[in-house]
Design a protein around this motif. Structure first.
Motif, PDB file in Angstrom:
ATOM      1  N   PHE A  79       3.043   7.129   3.921  1.00 62.42           N
ATOM      2  CA  PHE A  79       2.593   7.115   5.313  1.00 62.42           C
ATOM      3  C   PHE A  79       1.087   6.903   5.446  1.00 62.42           C
ATOM      4  CE2 PHE A  79       1.635   8.833   9.537  1.00 62.42           C
ATOM      5  CZ  PHE A  79       2.606   8.189  10.283  1.00 62.42           C
ATOM      6  N   ILE A  80       0.320   7.509   4.558  1.00 61.32           N
ATOM      7  CA  ILE A  80      -1.136   7.378   4.669  1.00 61.32           C
ATOM      8  C   ILE A  80      -1.636   6.128   3.947  1.00 61.32           C
ATOM      9  CG2 ILE A  80      -3.364   8.445   4.155  1.00 61.32           C
ATOM     10  CD1 ILE A  80      -1.783   9.796   6.432  1.00 61.32           C
ATOM     11  N   GLU A  81      -1.324   5.999   2.682  1.00 62.39           N
ATOM     12  CA  GLU A  81      -1.904   4.900   1.891  1.00 62.39           C
ATOM     13  C   GLU A  81      -1.273   3.544   2.206  1.00 62.39           C
ATOM     14  OE1 GLU A  81      -3.093   7.752  -1.920  1.00 62.39           O
ATOM     15  OE2 GLU A  81      -1.429   6.350  -2.100  1.00 62.39           O
ATOM     16  N   GLN A  82       0.058   3.502   2.303  1.00 63.51           N
ATOM     17  CA  GLN A  82       0.728   2.216   2.484  1.00 63.51           C
ATOM     18  C   GLN A  82       0.898   1.811   3.939  1.00 63.51           C
ATOM     19  OE1 GLN A  82       4.376   2.679   0.231  1.00 63.51           O
ATOM     20  NE2 GLN A  82       3.324   2.491  -1.735  1.00 63.51           N
ATOM     21  N   TYR A  83       0.677   2.730   4.851  1.00 60.49           N
ATOM     22  CA  TYR A  83       0.790   2.406   6.279  1.00 60.49           C
ATOM     23  C   TYR A  83      -0.538   2.617   7.013  1.00 60.49           C
ATOM     24  CZ  TYR A  83       1.721   3.115  11.227  1.00 60.49           C
ATOM     25  OH  TYR A  83       1.639   3.074  12.589  1.00 60.49           O
ATOM     26  N   HIS A  84      -0.960   3.871   7.135  1.00 59.16           N
ATOM     27  CA  HIS A  84      -2.171   4.190   7.907  1.00 59.16           C
ATOM     28  C   HIS A  84      -3.404   3.446   7.380  1.00 59.16           C
ATOM     29  CE1 HIS A  84      -5.113   6.895   9.934  1.00 59.16           C
ATOM     30  NE2 HIS A  84      -5.772   6.774   8.800  1.00 59.16           N
ATOM     31  N   GLU A  85      -3.659   3.570   6.099  1.00 59.15           N
ATOM     32  CA  GLU A  85      -4.846   2.909   5.539  1.00 59.15           C
ATOM     33  C   GLU A  85      -4.714   1.398   5.580  1.00 59.15           C
ATOM     34  OE1 GLU A  85      -6.359   6.407   2.479  1.00 59.15           O
ATOM     35  OE2 GLU A  85      -5.439   4.604   1.654  1.00 59.15           O
ATOM     36  N   LYS A  86      -3.489   0.906   5.451  1.00 58.50           N
ATOM     37  CA  LYS A  86      -3.283  -0.544   5.514  1.00 58.50           C
ATOM     38  C   LYS A  86      -3.625  -1.072   6.913  1.00 58.50           C
ATOM     39  CE  LYS A  86      -1.629  -3.936   2.865  1.00 58.50           C
ATOM     40  NZ  LYS A  86      -2.057  -5.091   3.661  1.00 58.50           N
ATOM     41  N   LEU A  87      -3.321  -0.290   7.941  1.00 60.07           N
ATOM     42  CA  LEU A  87      -3.713  -0.683   9.301  1.00 60.07           C
ATOM     43  C   LEU A  87      -5.228  -0.796   9.406  1.00 60.07           C
ATOM     44  CD1 LEU A  87      -1.378   1.495  11.572  1.00 60.07           C
ATOM     45  CD2 LEU A  87      -1.109  -0.915  10.968  1.00 60.07           C
ATOM     46  N   GLU A  88      -5.918   0.195   8.853  1.00 57.67           N
ATOM     47  CA  GLU A  88      -7.386   0.164   8.891  1.00 57.67           C
ATOM     48  C   GLU A  88      -7.923  -1.038   8.121  1.00 57.67           C
ATOM     49  OE1 GLU A  88      -8.129   5.007   9.167  1.00 57.67           O
ATOM     50  OE2 GLU A  88      -8.383   3.969   7.263  1.00 57.67           O
ATOM     51  N   GLU A  89      -7.356  -1.305   6.961  1.00 58.35           N
ATOM     52  CA  GLU A  89      -7.843  -2.393   6.111  1.00 58.35           C
ATOM     53  C   GLU A  89      -7.534  -3.767   6.690  1.00 58.35           C
ATOM     54  OE1 GLU A  89      -7.078   0.382   2.153  1.00 58.35           O
ATOM     55  OE2 GLU A  89      -5.903  -1.441   2.455  1.00 58.35           O
ATOM     56  N   ASP A  90      -6.422  -3.880   7.403  1.00 59.86           N
ATOM     57  CA  ASP A  90      -6.021  -5.183   7.947  1.00 59.86           C
ATOM     58  C   ASP A  90      -6.583  -5.455   9.344  1.00 59.86           C
ATOM     59  OD1 ASP A  90      -4.591  -5.601   5.648  1.00 59.86           O
ATOM     60  OD2 ASP A  90      -2.624  -5.230   6.545  1.00 59.86           O
ATOM     61  N   HIS A  91      -6.790  -4.391  10.128  1.00 59.25           N
ATOM     62  CA  HIS A  91      -7.126  -4.592  11.536  1.00 59.25           C
ATOM     63  C   HIS A  91      -8.498  -4.067  11.951  1.00 59.25           C
ATOM     64  CE1 HIS A  91      -3.078  -6.022  12.397  1.00 59.25           C
ATOM     65  NE2 HIS A  91      -2.615  -5.003  11.691  1.00 59.25           N
ATOM     66  N   LEU A  92      -9.006  -3.043  11.281  1.00 62.60           N
ATOM     67  CA  LEU A  92     -10.298  -2.482  11.667  1.00 62.60           C
ATOM     68  C   LEU A  92     -11.426  -3.002  10.788  1.00 62.60           C
ATOM     69  CD1 LEU A  92      -8.259  -0.501  13.072  1.00 62.60           C
ATOM     70  CD2 LEU A  92     -10.014   1.257  12.778  1.00 62.60           C
ATOM     71  N   PHE A  93     -11.295  -2.829   9.496  1.00 59.64           N
ATOM     72  CA  PHE A  93     -12.380  -3.200   8.588  1.00 59.64           C
ATOM     73  C   PHE A  93     -12.805  -4.654   8.736  1.00 59.64           C
ATOM     74  CE2 PHE A  93     -11.183   0.289   5.249  1.00 59.64           C
ATOM     75  CZ  PHE A  93     -11.456   1.258   6.189  1.00 59.64           C
ATOM     76  N   THR A 108     -17.660   1.764   1.999  1.00 61.31           N
ATOM     77  CA  THR A 108     -17.429   3.069   1.367  1.00 61.31           C
ATOM     78  C   THR A 108     -16.019   3.572   1.650  1.00 61.31           C
ATOM     79  OG1 THR A 108     -19.770   3.669   1.507  1.00 61.31           O
ATOM     80  CG2 THR A 108     -18.191   5.471   1.261  1.00 61.31           C
ATOM     81  N   LEU A 109     -15.586   3.466   2.898  1.00 62.65           N
ATOM     82  CA  LEU A 109     -14.238   3.891   3.259  1.00 62.65           C
ATOM     83  C   LEU A 109     -13.186   3.102   2.498  1.00 62.65           C
ATOM     84  CD1 LEU A 109     -14.732   4.182   7.135  1.00 62.65           C
ATOM     85  CD2 LEU A 109     -14.585   6.079   5.510  1.00 62.65           C
ATOM     86  N   ASP A 110     -13.415   1.807   2.375  1.00 62.87           N
ATOM     87  CA  ASP A 110     -12.487   0.939   1.651  1.00 62.87           C
ATOM     88  C   ASP A 110     -12.403   1.351   0.174  1.00 62.87           C
ATOM     89  OD1 ASP A 110     -10.670  -1.101   1.397  1.00 62.87           O
ATOM     90  OD2 ASP A 110     -12.144  -2.712   1.402  1.00 62.87           O
ATOM     91  N   ALA A 111     -13.549   1.599  -0.423  1.00 62.07           N
ATOM     92  CA  ALA A 111     -13.575   2.034  -1.825  1.00 62.07           C
ATOM     93  C   ALA A 111     -12.876   3.385  -1.992  1.00 62.07           C
ATOM     94  CB  ALA A 111     -15.017   2.117  -2.321  1.00 62.07           C
ATOM     95  N   GLN A 112     -13.030   4.260  -1.010  1.00 59.42           N
ATOM     96  CA  GLN A 112     -12.381   5.564  -1.089  1.00 59.42           C
ATOM     97  C   GLN A 112     -10.868   5.451  -0.950  1.00 59.42           C
ATOM     98  OE1 GLN A 112     -14.467   8.049   1.747  1.00 59.42           O
ATOM     99  NE2 GLN A 112     -16.002   8.629   0.218  1.00 59.42           N
ATOM    100  N   HIS A 113     -10.386   4.502  -0.164  1.00 56.06           N
ATOM    101  CA  HIS A 113      -8.950   4.261  -0.110  1.00 56.06           C
ATOM    102  C   HIS A 113      -8.415   3.945  -1.507  1.00 56.06           C
ATOM    103  CE1 HIS A 113      -8.710   3.020   4.442  1.00 56.06           C
ATOM    104  NE2 HIS A 113      -9.061   4.285   4.259  1.00 56.06           N
ATOM    105  N   LYS A 114      -9.099   3.066  -2.194  1.00 52.20           N
ATOM    106  CA  LYS A 114      -8.656   2.675  -3.536  1.00 52.20           C
ATOM    107  C   LYS A 114      -8.721   3.852  -4.500  1.00 52.20           C
ATOM    108  CE  LYS A 114     -10.014  -2.204  -3.039  1.00 52.20           C
ATOM    109  NZ  LYS A 114     -10.286  -2.158  -1.586  1.00 52.20           N
ATOM    110  N   ALA A 115      -9.797   4.632  -4.413  1.00 52.24           N
ATOM    111  CA  ALA A 115      -9.921   5.808  -5.277  1.00 52.24           C
ATOM    112  C   ALA A 115      -8.828   6.819  -4.967  1.00 52.24           C
ATOM    113  CB  ALA A 115     -11.297   6.434  -5.103  1.00 52.24           C
TER     114      ALA A 115
END
Length: 221
Positions: A79-93, A108-115
């Motif tokens: 829910f967080i990594e494969q959905y929520h963060e993907k929304l941020e990476e695809d639509h916000l960042f 920084t936020l993007d790098a923290q998602h990966k970490a």
């Protein structure tokens, strides 16, 4: 994602007369994209509290159900990594980068998602192996601490800086369209229950650990 719908109950004969007065009530009021992301942060926060509880038990050499860790980490992954963060990476960042706004923060936020995904994999690996030794439990405690220590400030910075700034980057129509896109994606991945189903799952994990009752956290002063 749920939608709040306010539908007026107007007799057919009086519909045309009543239309101006009740137009607003007939309209659909939607959860905005950033409001949706922020409540998902609330779900994330509850999992962070579960991680803190497990860490406390490891430190006290108290028992805990390993499935509480596995189930929590699986919610984080799906829910967080494969959905929520993907929304941020695809639509916000990408929109921030295109406008050259808050780029350092976005990077920084993007790098923290990966970490975070690497840490989640570590948590799952340790929990699935059975946590048979004290060394395994200490390794799990370290991984849980790393996750909580990063994501508490991560989500706070998004809620107070990134999300408020995002509203200024897009038009009203684009903002509304994103809300619909987020809703469709949520139900594609998680069915009709969506966010509410995930909240129920987290609540179930909290109950197994005895931390569901909110009253217990009230200080006696």
């Amino acid at each position: 994602m749920f939608r709040r719908r306010f539908l007026s109950l107007i007799p057919a004969a009086g519909l045309l007369v009543a239309m101006p007065q009740f137009a607003a009530a007939q309209e659909e009021e939607e959860v905005t994209p950033t409001e949706d992301l922020m409540r998902e942060h609330g779900l994330l926060k509850r999992v962070l509290l579960i991680y803190d509880e497990v860490r406390s038990r490891i430190a006290a050499k108290a028992s805990f159900p390993a499935e509480a860790v596995t189930n929590s980490a699986n919610i984080i992954r799906s829910f967080i990594e494969q959905y929520h963060e993907k929304l941020e990476e695809d639509h916000l960042f990408p929109r921030f980068r295109k406008k050259n706004k808050l780029v350092d923060l976005v990077d920084t936020l993007d790098a923290q998602h990966k970490a975070g995904r690497r840490v989640t994999e570590r948590i799952l690996s340790l929990a699935r192996a059975g946590l048979k030794s004290d060394a395994d439990k200490q390794a799990l405690s370290t991984a849980l601490h790393q996750f909580v220590r990063m994501y508490a400030p991560h989500e706070a910075r998004e809620d107070t800086v990134l999300f408020p700034a995002f509203r200024e980057l897009v038009s009203k129509n684009e903002y509304a369209a994103l809300g619909e896109d987020f809703e469709k994606r949520e139900h594609q991945l998680f069915g009709k229950e969506g966010f509410e189903g995930m909240v129920e799952k987290v609540g179930g994990i909290e109950k197994t650990l005895g931390i569901y009752d909110l009253k217990q956290f009230t200080p006696r002063v």
